[in-house]
Design a protein around this motif. Sequence first.
Motif, PDB file in Angstrom:
ATOM      1  N   LYS A 322       0.840  -1.207   0.000  1.00 16.54           N
ATOM      2  CA  LYS A 322       0.000   0.000   0.000  1.00 16.54           C
ATOM      3  C   LYS A 322       0.868   1.248   0.000  1.00 16.54           C
ATOM      4  N   ASN A 323       2.001   1.197   0.686  1.00 17.75           N
ATOM      5  CA  ASN A 323       2.863   2.374   0.708  1.00 17.75           C
ATOM      6  C   ASN A 323       3.684   2.521  -0.567  1.00 17.75           C
ATOM      7  N   ASN A 324       3.869   1.434  -1.288  1.00 15.55           N
ATOM      8  CA  ASN A 324       4.490   1.547  -2.606  1.00 15.55           C
ATOM      9  C   ASN A 324       3.619   2.432  -3.490  1.00 15.55           C
ATOM     10  N   THR A 325       2.331   2.187  -3.465  1.00 20.48           N
ATOM     11  CA  THR A 325       1.405   3.028  -4.217  1.00 20.48           C
ATOM     12  C   THR A 325       1.477   4.474  -3.722  1.00 20.48           C
ATOM     13  N   GLN A 326       1.496   4.653  -2.412  1.00 29.70           N
ATOM     14  CA  GLN A 326       1.522   6.002  -1.835  1.00 29.70           C
ATOM     15  C   GLN A 326       2.753   6.788  -2.307  1.00 29.70           C
ATOM     16  N   VAL A 327       3.899   6.141  -2.314  1.00 30.37           N
ATOM     17  CA  VAL A 327       5.132   6.822  -2.733  1.00 30.37           C
ATOM     18  C   VAL A 327       5.072   7.186  -4.222  1.00 30.37           C
ATOM     19  N   HIS A 328       4.394   6.349  -5.011  1.00 29.27           N
ATOM     20  CA  HIS A 328       4.273   6.637  -6.443  1.00 29.27           C
ATOM     21  C   HIS A 328       3.271   7.754  -6.737  1.00 29.27           C
ATOM     22  N   GLY A 329       2.511   8.167  -5.731  1.00 30.85           N
ATOM     23  CA  GLY A 329       1.521   9.221  -5.962  1.00 30.85           C
ATOM     24  C   GLY A 329       0.484   8.767  -6.979  1.00 30.85           C
ATOM     25  N   GLY A 330      -0.049   9.713  -7.744  1.00 32.23           N
ATOM     26  CA  GLY A 330      -1.125   9.406  -8.690  1.00 32.23           C
ATOM     27  C   GLY A 330      -0.759   8.311  -9.675  1.00 32.23           C
ATOM     28  N   MET A 331       0.498   8.274 -10.106  1.00 25.85           N
ATOM     29  CA  MET A 331       0.893   7.248 -11.069  1.00 25.85           C
ATOM     30  C   MET A 331       0.717   5.843 -10.481  1.00 25.85           C
ATOM     31  N   GLY A 332       0.814   5.749  -9.173  1.00 24.67           N
ATOM     32  CA  GLY A 332       0.650   4.452  -8.511  1.00 24.67           C
ATOM     33  C   GLY A 332      -0.771   3.919  -8.611  1.00 24.67           C
ATOM     34  N   PHE A 333      -1.703   4.802  -8.928  1.00 20.85           N
ATOM     35  CA  PHE A 333      -3.100   4.365  -9.045  1.00 20.85           C
ATOM     36  C   PHE A 333      -3.494   4.092 -10.487  1.00 20.85           C
ATOM     37  N   THR A 334      -2.527   4.166 -11.395  1.00 17.99           N
ATOM     38  CA  THR A 334      -2.867   3.851 -12.793  1.00 17.99           C
ATOM     39  C   THR A 334      -2.767   2.352 -13.033  1.00 17.99           C
ATOM     40  N   TRP A 335      -3.499   1.919 -14.030  1.00 17.41           N
ATOM     41  CA  TRP A 335      -3.457   0.507 -14.447  1.00 17.41           C
ATOM     42  C   TRP A 335      -2.078   0.183 -15.034  1.00 17.41           C
ATOM     43  N   ALA A 336      -1.455   1.212 -15.651  1.00 17.78           N
ATOM     44  CA  ALA A 336      -0.183   0.999 -16.350  1.00 17.78           C
ATOM     45  C   ALA A 336       0.971   0.695 -15.403  1.00 17.78           C
ATOM     46  N   PHE A 337       1.004   1.344 -14.239  1.00 20.75           N
ATOM     47  CA  PHE A 337       2.081   1.070 -13.284  1.00 20.75           C
ATOM     48  C   PHE A 337       1.786  -0.244 -12.554  1.00 20.75           C
ATOM     49  N   ASP A 338       2.840  -0.881 -12.069  1.00 19.86           N
ATOM     50  CA  ASP A 338       2.667  -2.210 -11.462  1.00 19.86           C
ATOM     51  C   ASP A 338       2.236  -2.194  -9.996  1.00 19.86           C
ATOM     52  N   CYS A 339       2.163  -1.003  -9.393  1.00 27.89           N
ATOM     53  CA  CYS A 339       1.866  -0.957  -7.952  1.00 27.89           C
ATOM     54  C   CYS A 339       0.623  -1.761  -7.577  1.00 27.89           C
ATOM     55  N   HIS A 340      -0.437  -1.609  -8.391  1.00 26.13           N
ATOM     56  CA  HIS A 340      -1.690  -2.273  -8.018  1.00 26.13           C
ATOM     57  C   HIS A 340      -1.591  -3.787  -8.051  1.00 26.13           C
ATOM     58  N   LEU A 341      -0.646  -4.296  -8.861  1.00 26.04           N
ATOM     59  CA  LEU A 341      -0.507  -5.761  -8.926  1.00 26.04           C
ATOM     60  C   LEU A 341      -0.048  -6.305  -7.565  1.00 26.04           C
TER      61      LEU A 341
END
Lengths: 374, 418
Positions: A322-341
């Motif tokens: 969850k904090n990986n997404t947080q550090v990535h900011g908005g890009m972390g919530f895109t389908w294209a970035f791997d954070c959500h995986l």
Amino acid sequence: MNFDFSDEQKSLKDELRRFLAKASPTTEVRKVLEGEALYNESVWKGLADLGVLGAGLPEEYGGAGGGYLELCIIAEELGRALAAVPFSSSILLAAEFILHAGSEEQKQKYLPKLASGELIGTFAYVEANGPVTPDRIAVTGGAALSGTKIPVPDGMIADIAIVAARDGAAGERGISLFIVDLNAKGVTRETVANIDPTRPQAKIVFSGAPAERLGAQGEGWGLINTVFDKAAVLTAFEQVGGADRALEMARDYALERMAFGRPIGSFQAIKHILADMYVSATLARSNAYYAAWALSTGSAELPEAAAAARVSATKAYQHCSKNNTQVHGGMGFTWAFDCHLFYKRANVMASGLGSLSQWEDKLIDRLRKSNKAA
Amino acid sequence: MNFDDTPEEAKFRQVARDWIKANAPHELYEDLANQGFGGAGGKQKSRTDGIATAKAWQKKKAEAGWACLNWPTEYGGRGATPIERVIWGQEEGVYGKLSGLFIIGHGMCGPTVMAYADEETKRRLLPPLASGENIWCQLFSEPAGGSDLAGLRTKAEKDGNDWVINGQKIWTSGAQHSDYGILITRTDPNVPKHKGMTMFWLDMKSPGVEVRPIKQANGQSEFNEVYFTDVRIHDSQRLGAVNDGWKVSLTTLMNERLTIGGSMSTGFSELFDFCSRIQTEDGLAIEDRAVRSKLADWAVKTSGLKYTGMRAISAVSKGENPGPENSIGKLVAGAMMQDIATYALDLQAQGGALNDPDLADFGARFQAMLLRSPATRIEGGSDEILRNIIAERVLGLPADIRVDKDVPFNKIPTSGRG
């Protein structure tokens, strides 16, 4: 003292990491995410060719005769790579159940095929939302099974399932295990939407499906607990691998992403998030090592070590992803970035062998029994 | 993967164990085993006897070659390997708590003197430090420089072959009992702050040194203020080059990484024990799901720290440097102790307010923990500094951009109100 993996085990780890970097990058995992496949078949075949699937199984059943420590390493690397393969279902659960409770004939029949990847297995026991208790298992067993299991991980691709069913009185003693051919008559299945589409799950309906008994009648519940302790250790390594990778991703992004004229990793607000991720990942790894030791040496401490590893790894993976997404900011919530995986995998894994709170409960029970609080 | 000693390690452990069995002050075992978290209810025991007991044990160890094991024998040590030192710590167990007075001297002052003093000085100062005859303190923090140590203002001015010291130190542990100290000073305020500091050792009985104990928020006094008024120190007491004190202090602080594999108290075993005995509205606390969830979280942090320590010991055993994972110990344990104390008082409801060992649950130990734990999260590197260290040294993130780096020390703003 050598509370560490051996050099041979570490080179297995390196070899596997190289293989997965090439064979299972997240572009490959995304084929399953996008519904183009139910799993990465080529990765699965590659793992079989490397001898990874049978690494922990005895040689007489087609395995490499390695031990649980090798399985720990494999699980960690698969978790790191987010590999979209049925390793946990087929090897850590189905094969373990058969190895633990199967007759000689069943072992000969199934294990070599599971070890070669020719056959995929899974474990089907959940039927309703909420914690599984013996009384919530309504599928009826015997020579033929009837009832519904949902959700079943890898249920669409598995050839066989170990199924927990009722064939006796109420309560624990009425639960037995059965092996069911999922390609036989009397079995229908469909994919169900789950929060991690890279690891599809299914609803399986049994209507008088032919079944063979695994282990003695009425011993199913006990077997589940035994095998789940082992699987908890091994999947803790899978979780630790994922947590570590999520931490690395966040670190790399913090080094590269500029804002306010400087890399965001130079801000204390970001540093402290990353430091806390490092702490939880490190604690989880150390607990997992302890459990690996207990599992590989057949220690009486296994029940508490397994529960501690499970609780620690579940929390660390959830926290780091969850904090990986947080550090990535908005890009972390895109389908294209791997954070959500990672975020999705962490949260599905958190319930796979029973929920975090159930494992916390087990841990405290076991610490009380061993009378060893620290 | 195993927890077994190598044959050499097992042999060394047996020798250590036999010696401890024959020589340790066994009559103190109970007291030491239950000690921790400061005195309960503000009832602090006199430390006079404690110091005599600690010195006696240290002397006995030194005479038999069990003091400062990793130091060379000519300086009062044993010339032991790192793993032997770890094994000794495990075997010494609760008796190691008697050495609290010497931790700073042995862990930080001694190594600094060893790295920078001349041979004659080392042979004179180090053996009585090892044997506990002399107690040392570390005069680093100042009112204007805690986490920002290099902000220190205590002046040292050259006068012939002497240096004249004026200023104030704070948070000096054990200064009231100390014979010697190592002291970092400002020797050039006209250059950027890291480039104008110099380190010395000094006799704490030097004229002009005044030690004033600090009354802490928990009522105790472990720390002191130390004032310097025209204190004269001979140039031969300088450690390292003039204006090179920052580099010298890093040697000291590197040694601050406490004993490898040593476990800090977290209060978890006390809380587990407490929850196994007390009742909530619905029965035993430990039967309650909410209580269990909290306990489980702290259980895995405690075991995680323990096995992180085991991994470090394994690295030492193989002759490697332990990895950076050791830096998490105090960060995790300090915050956990505070949370555990707060939760234990919550379970006690209104009775949690009591702070008399005869009236409060569990001899008021959780109350003592509650009142002491804020210090644990600050002393020896605050939680925030530790997170910076992990982020920068372990994860490789860039240092914070600083506004004081290339500015002469005396041009750095000193007030947030302009």
